[in-house]
Design a protein around this motif. Structure first.
Motif, PDB file in Angstrom:
ATOM      1  N   PRO A 122       0.834  -1.208   0.000  1.00  0.00           N
ATOM      2  CA  PRO A 122       0.000   0.000   0.000  1.00  0.00           C
ATOM      3  C   PRO A 122       0.871   1.262   0.000  1.00  0.00           C
ATOM      4  O   PRO A 122       1.975   1.273   0.549  1.00  0.00           O
ATOM      5  CB  PRO A 122      -0.792  -0.121   1.305  1.00  0.00           C
ATOM      6  N   ALA A 123       0.375   2.322  -0.620  1.00  0.00           N
ATOM      7  CA  ALA A 123       1.123   3.573  -0.725  1.00  0.00           C
ATOM      8  C   ALA A 123       1.424   4.183   0.642  1.00  0.00           C
ATOM      9  O   ALA A 123       2.405   4.907   0.795  1.00  0.00           O
ATOM     10  CB  ALA A 123       0.350   4.579  -1.580  1.00  0.00           C
ATOM     11  N   ASP A 124       0.615   3.879   1.637  1.00  0.00           N
ATOM     12  CA  ASP A 124       0.839   4.430   2.980  1.00  0.00           C
ATOM     13  C   ASP A 124       1.639   3.470   3.871  1.00  0.00           C
ATOM     14  O   ASP A 124       1.538   3.519   5.089  1.00  0.00           O
ATOM     15  CB  ASP A 124      -0.487   4.815   3.632  1.00  0.00           C
ATOM     16  N   THR A 125       2.457   2.637   3.253  1.00  0.00           N
ATOM     17  CA  THR A 125       3.273   1.698   4.021  1.00  0.00           C
ATOM     18  C   THR A 125       4.132   2.432   5.053  1.00  0.00           C
ATOM     19  O   THR A 125       4.675   3.500   4.759  1.00  0.00           O
ATOM     20  CB  THR A 125       4.184   0.855   3.098  1.00  0.00           C
ATOM     21  N   PRO A 126       4.265   1.878   6.240  1.00  0.00           N
ATOM     22  CA  PRO A 126       5.116   2.522   7.246  1.00  0.00           C
ATOM     23  C   PRO A 126       6.601   2.482   6.876  1.00  0.00           C
ATOM     24  O   PRO A 126       7.407   3.151   7.501  1.00  0.00           O
ATOM     25  CB  PRO A 126       4.842   1.716   8.527  1.00  0.00           C
ATOM     26  N   PHE A 127       6.964   1.729   5.846  1.00  0.00           N
ATOM     27  CA  PHE A 127       8.360   1.635   5.410  1.00  0.00           C
ATOM     28  C   PHE A 127       8.709   2.682   4.349  1.00  0.00           C
ATOM     29  O   PHE A 127       9.805   2.669   3.807  1.00  0.00           O
ATOM     30  CB  PHE A 127       8.661   0.231   4.878  1.00  0.00           C
ATOM     31  N   GLY A 128       7.794   3.593   4.079  1.00  0.00           N
ATOM     32  CA  GLY A 128       7.994   4.603   3.043  1.00  0.00           C
ATOM     33  C   GLY A 128       9.190   5.509   3.276  1.00  0.00           C
ATOM     34  O   GLY A 128       9.738   6.061   2.327  1.00  0.00           O
ATOM     35  N   GLU A 129       9.616   5.678   4.505  1.00  0.00           N
ATOM     36  CA  GLU A 129      10.784   6.511   4.805  1.00  0.00           C
ATOM     37  C   GLU A 129      12.091   5.788   4.492  1.00  0.00           C
ATOM     38  O   GLU A 129      13.119   6.407   4.292  1.00  0.00           O
ATOM     39  CB  GLU A 129      10.779   6.928   6.281  1.00  0.00           C
ATOM     40  N   GLN A 130      12.054   4.473   4.448  1.00  0.00           N
ATOM     41  CA  GLN A 130      13.267   3.674   4.253  1.00  0.00           C
ATOM     42  C   GLN A 130      13.537   3.324   2.799  1.00  0.00           C
ATOM     43  O   GLN A 130      14.645   2.920   2.465  1.00  0.00           O
ATOM     44  CB  GLN A 130      13.157   2.377   5.065  1.00  0.00           C
ATOM     45  N   VAL A 131      12.530   3.429   1.956  1.00  0.00           N
ATOM     46  CA  VAL A 131      12.648   3.019   0.555  1.00  0.00           C
ATOM     47  C   VAL A 131      12.039   4.077  -0.354  1.00  0.00           C
ATOM     48  O   VAL A 131      11.355   4.975   0.112  1.00  0.00           O
ATOM     49  CB  VAL A 131      11.947   1.651   0.314  1.00  0.00           C
ATOM     50  N   GLY A 132      12.273   3.940  -1.643  1.00  0.00           N
ATOM     51  CA  GLY A 132      11.606   4.782  -2.625  1.00  0.00           C
ATOM     52  C   GLY A 132      10.338   4.097  -3.085  1.00  0.00           C
ATOM     53  O   GLY A 132      10.344   2.886  -3.334  1.00  0.00           O
ATOM     54  N   LEU A 133       9.250   4.837  -3.167  1.00  0.00           N
ATOM     55  CA  LEU A 133       7.968   4.269  -3.581  1.00  0.00           C
ATOM     56  C   LEU A 133       7.559   4.819  -4.940  1.00  0.00           C
ATOM     57  O   LEU A 133       7.722   6.005  -5.214  1.00  0.00           O
ATOM     58  CB  LEU A 133       6.884   4.575  -2.551  1.00  0.00           C
ATOM     59  N   SER A 134       7.003   3.955  -5.771  1.00  0.00           N
ATOM     60  CA  SER A 134       6.540   4.363  -7.101  1.00  0.00           C
ATOM     61  C   SER A 134       5.201   5.084  -6.999  1.00  0.00           C
ATOM     62  O   SER A 134       4.569   5.107  -5.942  1.00  0.00           O
ATOM     63  CB  SER A 134       6.379   3.129  -7.992  1.00  0.00           C
ATOM     64  N   ARG A 135       4.774   5.599  -8.125  1.00  0.00           N
ATOM     65  CA  ARG A 135       3.409   6.118  -8.199  1.00  0.00           C
ATOM     66  C   ARG A 135       2.465   4.922  -8.156  1.00  0.00           C
ATOM     67  O   ARG A 135       2.865   3.776  -8.367  1.00  0.00           O
ATOM     68  CB  ARG A 135       3.214   6.930  -9.472  1.00  0.00           C
ATOM     69  N   GLU A 141     -10.570  -2.173   3.428  1.00  0.00           N
ATOM     70  CA  GLU A 141     -10.268  -0.942   2.689  1.00  0.00           C
ATOM     71  C   GLU A 141      -9.505  -1.214   1.407  1.00  0.00           C
ATOM     72  O   GLU A 141      -8.691  -2.128   1.343  1.00  0.00           O
ATOM     73  CB  GLU A 141      -9.411  -0.005   3.555  1.00  0.00           C
ATOM     74  N   GLU A 142      -9.777  -0.388   0.410  1.00  0.00           N
ATOM     75  CA  GLU A 142      -8.996  -0.395  -0.825  1.00  0.00           C
ATOM     76  C   GLU A 142      -7.981   0.741  -0.715  1.00  0.00           C
ATOM     77  O   GLU A 142      -8.349   1.878  -0.437  1.00  0.00           O
ATOM     78  CB  GLU A 142      -9.887  -0.159  -2.055  1.00  0.00           C
ATOM     79  N   ARG A 143      -6.721   0.419  -0.904  1.00  0.00           N
ATOM     80  CA  ARG A 143      -5.667   1.432  -0.841  1.00  0.00           C
ATOM     81  C   ARG A 143      -4.885   1.439  -2.137  1.00  0.00           C
ATOM     82  O   ARG A 143      -4.886   0.472  -2.887  1.00  0.00           O
ATOM     83  CB  ARG A 143      -4.723   1.150   0.321  1.00  0.00           C
ATOM     84  N   MET A 144      -4.186   2.525  -2.374  1.00  0.00           N
ATOM     85  CA  MET A 144      -3.362   2.648  -3.571  1.00  0.00           C
ATOM     86  C   MET A 144      -2.187   1.683  -3.469  1.00  0.00           C
ATOM     87  O   MET A 144      -1.583   1.545  -2.408  1.00  0.00           O
ATOM     88  CB  MET A 144      -2.855   4.081  -3.732  1.00  0.00           C
ATOM     89  N   ARG A 145      -1.859   1.027  -4.584  1.00  0.00           N
ATOM     90  CA  ARG A 145      -0.791   0.029  -4.644  1.00  0.00           C
ATOM     91  C   ARG A 145       0.454   0.647  -5.268  1.00  0.00           C
ATOM     92  O   ARG A 145       0.366   1.356  -6.274  1.00  0.00           O
ATOM     93  CB  ARG A 145      -1.273  -1.131  -5.503  1.00  0.00           C
TER      94      ARG A 145
END
Length: 170
Positions: A120-133, A143-147
């Motif tokens: 999910p786009a709101d992953t708690p690991f977002g600070e440690q890695v780069g996330l795509s659109r 819930e449906e979340r952005m992938r």
């Protein structure tokens, strides 16, 4: 002084040189041209952004795309994203399974290039890695979340190339 004849041109006066005291009066100094040149060089050096400090794009191109899969089974959305990325880099995918903690650690160490599998786009690991659109949605509970998919932090050139080929979110 004789009058110029009709149709003849008069030579313009040569430009006056500016004295150093006049230049300083208007805020110019001998350092001004040097500063302008340095500014131009620095601004042009940024034209090759984004960069890959670890050269992920170069290593993957025509080689192996190392993928960490978060779930035991890849769904159609992640498979389409993976196929598009592998094709864009003319790379052969090499997939390993792992828990989220294992795969984030592997990304940080450069042992895999991409983590995929319903992230999910709101992953708690977002600070440690780069996330795509986003390239779709994923069900998390009710819930449906952005992938998104994850790459090694700082590999912005690699991530930019990936985002160009990811399927559009519907």
């Amino acid at each position: 002084m004789p009058m110029p004849m009709a149709g003849s041109r008069r030579n313009p006066a040569p430009p006056k040189s500016i004295s150093l005291s006049t230049a300083r009066h208007f805020g110019f100094s001998m350092r001004t041209p040097l500063c302008l040149l340095l500014s131009l060089i620095l601004s042009l050096s940024g034209c090759s952004l984004p960069k890959d400090p670890e050269s992920t794009s170069e290593r993957v191109q025509g080689g192996t795309l190392r993928i960490g899969l978060l779930s035991q089974r890849m769904d159609a959305t992640d498979q389409a994203a993976l196929d598009a990325v592998a094709e864009a880099f003319s790379a052969s995918p090499d997939i390993v399974d792992g828990s989220v903690h294992q795969l984030i650690s592997m990304l940080e160490k450069g042992e895999i290039d991409i983590a995929i599998g319903g992230i999910p786009a709101d992953t708690p690991f977002g600070e440690q890695v780069g996330l795509s659109r986003s390239y779709g949605t994923v069900a998390i509970g009710d819930e449906e979340r952005m992938r998104v998919l994850a790459v090694r932090k700082g590999e912005n050139g690699f991530l930019t190339r990936i985002e160009k080929v990811l399927p559009e979110h519907e």
